[in-house]
Design an enzyme around this catalytic site. Structure first.
Site, PDB file in Angstrom:
ATOM      1  N   GLU A  96       0.826  -1.210   0.000  1.00  0.00           N
ATOM      2  CA  GLU A  96       0.000   0.000   0.000  1.00  0.00           C
ATOM      3  C   GLU A  96       0.862   1.263   0.000  1.00  0.00           C
ATOM      4  O   GLU A  96       0.586   2.226  -0.727  1.00  0.00           O
ATOM      5  CB  GLU A  96      -0.918   0.022   1.228  1.00  0.00           C
ATOM      6  N   CYS A 108      -2.254  -3.502   7.139  1.00  0.00           N
ATOM      7  CA  CYS A 108      -1.805  -3.767   8.502  1.00  0.00           C
ATOM      8  C   CYS A 108      -2.173  -2.612   9.429  1.00  0.00           C
ATOM      9  O   CYS A 108      -2.303  -1.461   9.005  1.00  0.00           O
ATOM     10  CB  CYS A 108      -0.304  -4.020   8.529  1.00  0.00           C
ATOM     11  N   CYS A 150      -0.066   0.599   7.832  1.00  0.00           N
ATOM     12  CA  CYS A 150      -0.572   1.078   6.544  1.00  0.00           C
ATOM     13  C   CYS A 150      -1.927   1.757   6.688  1.00  0.00           C
ATOM     14  O   CYS A 150      -2.266   2.659   5.911  1.00  0.00           O
ATOM     15  CB  CYS A 150      -0.670  -0.088   5.556  1.00  0.00           C
ATOM     16  N   ALA A 172      13.028 -44.576  -7.540  1.00  0.00           N
ATOM     17  CA  ALA A 172      14.419 -44.976  -7.783  1.00  0.00           C
ATOM     18  C   ALA A 172      14.478 -46.478  -7.967  1.00  0.00           C
ATOM     19  O   ALA A 172      13.562 -47.218  -7.581  1.00  0.00           O
ATOM     20  CB  ALA A 172      15.310 -44.561  -6.604  1.00  0.00           C
ATOM     21  N   TRP A 182      18.329 -39.607 -14.339  1.00  0.00           N
ATOM     22  CA  TRP A 182      17.236 -38.719 -13.951  1.00  0.00           C
ATOM     23  C   TRP A 182      15.916 -39.367 -14.336  1.00  0.00           C
ATOM     24  O   TRP A 182      15.770 -39.801 -15.486  1.00  0.00           O
ATOM     25  CB  TRP A 182      17.356 -37.379 -14.657  1.00  0.00           C
ATOM     26  N   ARG A 214      11.223 -24.764  -5.244  1.00  0.00           N
ATOM     27  CA  ARG A 214      12.213 -24.578  -4.180  1.00  0.00           C
ATOM     28  C   ARG A 214      12.350 -23.094  -3.842  1.00  0.00           C
ATOM     29  O   ARG A 214      12.419 -22.698  -2.683  1.00  0.00           O
ATOM     30  CB  ARG A 214      13.579 -25.101  -4.624  1.00  0.00           C
ATOM     31  N   THR A 240      19.144 -39.257   2.210  1.00  0.00           N
ATOM     32  CA  THR A 240      19.306 -38.599   0.911  1.00  0.00           C
ATOM     33  C   THR A 240      20.669 -37.927   0.828  1.00  0.00           C
ATOM     34  O   THR A 240      21.332 -37.967  -0.214  1.00  0.00           O
ATOM     35  CB  THR A 240      18.183 -37.568   0.704  1.00  0.00           C
ATOM     36  N   ASP A 291      22.952 -39.244  -2.095  1.00  0.00           N
ATOM     37  CA  ASP A 291      22.996 -38.375  -3.275  1.00  0.00           C
ATOM     38  C   ASP A 291      23.944 -37.185  -3.141  1.00  0.00           C
ATOM     39  O   ASP A 291      24.272 -36.562  -4.150  1.00  0.00           O
ATOM     40  CB  ASP A 291      21.588 -37.845  -3.578  1.00  0.00           C
TER      41      ASP A 291
END
Length: 372
Positions: free
Chosen positions: A62, A88, A97, A174, A182, A196, A208, A212
């Site tokens: 705002e 807010c 705001c 897997a 892949w 992500r 993992t 990996d």
């Protein structure tokens, strides 16, 4: 204040709120722990100022929109302000705001949804008391989708947890020997990096890491911020030279003492449950306390299964490749004991099914879970 029905909003109202939502999306990777918010100021049907919240500590949407209008020499008195989250009403890193809107002489405020924070509850009432017309609910669902994590953290004390899985058509992640590179194509992998990037934290298990040695960061899309990397490691087995500990903040959650070989910069949190495992619920509550809105899980079947059994997964993001592996091979979720009846299965609600390159992307919510 909530008296305007969906059909009562004009086409112009809808167009301006759609623009505010598009502006809010610009903060998708940057606003954490704050919500993603966009705003448009309109006079006589024309936008005269717009803005979005970029990051915590900087101007809210705002304020940015009001400043944009002023910078172009526009008069604010009597205008309409469209915002994706109600303004807010508290002093935080920035002033309320609500005060700025009242001082500017805004005539009408249209908010897509109410801020879920209890401290903000009387903000809209203050606007109304100042003689400002207030309408709430235009494109509410779209606004909530932008801020599932923020809403979850504020209302439940838990982050929104999304488990990302890449699998073949027969649900295998897997080969029996662990080979999974892949399963999906490059487009799906790049899309996974975008998910992500919007998360506040990326969560995996020590298995993992050992198998990996992932970096667990965002690489395929441009982002000014890397999510926190969180590793569930019951016995403190993460190698001190693991790539997950390089670059960016990392948190290892254990059920015992810190491994003395770990670098000093690695944050370690011991959260044992009565069985000597990591207390996953306590971990999620602590992440929320630290301002984590969204957790993106990329783990093996064991941690995925434990999170699901604990009721800690809200959504699954599955990339399904057009291939078959067959048994023996690894699945998506591991349970200590097989189900004896279909009534015990976890039900899902489909949210979206899309083609991403040569693969399918499926987004589904846990049925009966929190919708925020």
């Amino acid at each position: 204040m909530d008296g305007v029905s969906g059909s009562a909003y004009s086409d112009a109202d809808r167009a301006h709120m759609a623009r505010a939502l598009a502006l809010a999306e610009r903060g998708l990777f940057t606003t954490t722990p704050n919500p993603r918010v966009g705003c448009v100021v309109v006079r006589d049907g024309n936008a005269i100022g717009e803005g979005w919240h970029v990051r915590a500590g900087e101007a809210h949407a705002e304020i940015a929109a009001l400043a944009d209008a002023r910078a172009m020499g526009q008069e604010l008195r009597g205008t309409t302000l469209y915002v994706t989250l109600s303004p807010c009403n508290t002093q935080g890193r920035t002033p309320p705001c609500v005060d700025a809107i009242i001082r500017a002489g805004i005539a009408r405020v249209v908010a897509a949804m109410r801020d879920p924070g209890a401290a903000q509850a009387d903000g809209l009432a203050r606007l109304a008391a100042a003689g400002i017309s207030v309408d709430v609910g235009l494109f509410e669902e779209e606004a909530r989708e932008l801020n599932r994590g923020f809403i979850s953290r504020i209302t439940r004390g838990l982050p929104w947890v999304r488990s990302k899985i890449a699998a073949t058509l027969d649900g295998r992640t897997a080969l029996a020997n662990g080979d999974s590179r892949w399963i999906t194509g490059a487009a799906a992998r790049d899309d996974g990096h975008a998910w992500r990037a919007r998360a506040c934290a990326i969560l995996t298990g020590v298995g993992t890491v050992l198998h990996d040695d992932p970096q667990l960061n965002v690489r395929a899309v441009a982002t000014p911020r890397q999510p926190l990397k969180v590793i569930v490691d019951r016995h403190g087995e993460v190698p001190p030279g693991a790539r997950v500990l390089e670059g960016g903040a990392a948190l290892i959650v254990t059920a015992g003492p810190r491994n003395p070989a770990w670098p000093d910069g690695v944050d370690v949190l011991a959260l044992p449950d009565p069985d000597g495992r990591v207390d996953l619920g306590a971990m999620m509550r602590e992440l929320a306390r630290r301002g984590i809105n969204e957790v993106h899980v990329e783990s093996g079947a064991r941690l995925n299964g434990a999170l699901l059994r604990a009721g800690l997964i809200d959504e699954v993001l599955v990339y399904l490749a057009g291939g078959l592996i067959g048994d023996p091979a690894r699945g998506m979720f591991e349970f200590p004991e097989p189900l004896q009846a279909l009534a015990g299965r976890t039900r899902l609600r489909w949210r979206a099914i899309d083609r991403i390159g040569e693969d399918l992307r499926i987004i589904a919510r846990i049925e009966g879970g929190e919708e925020g």
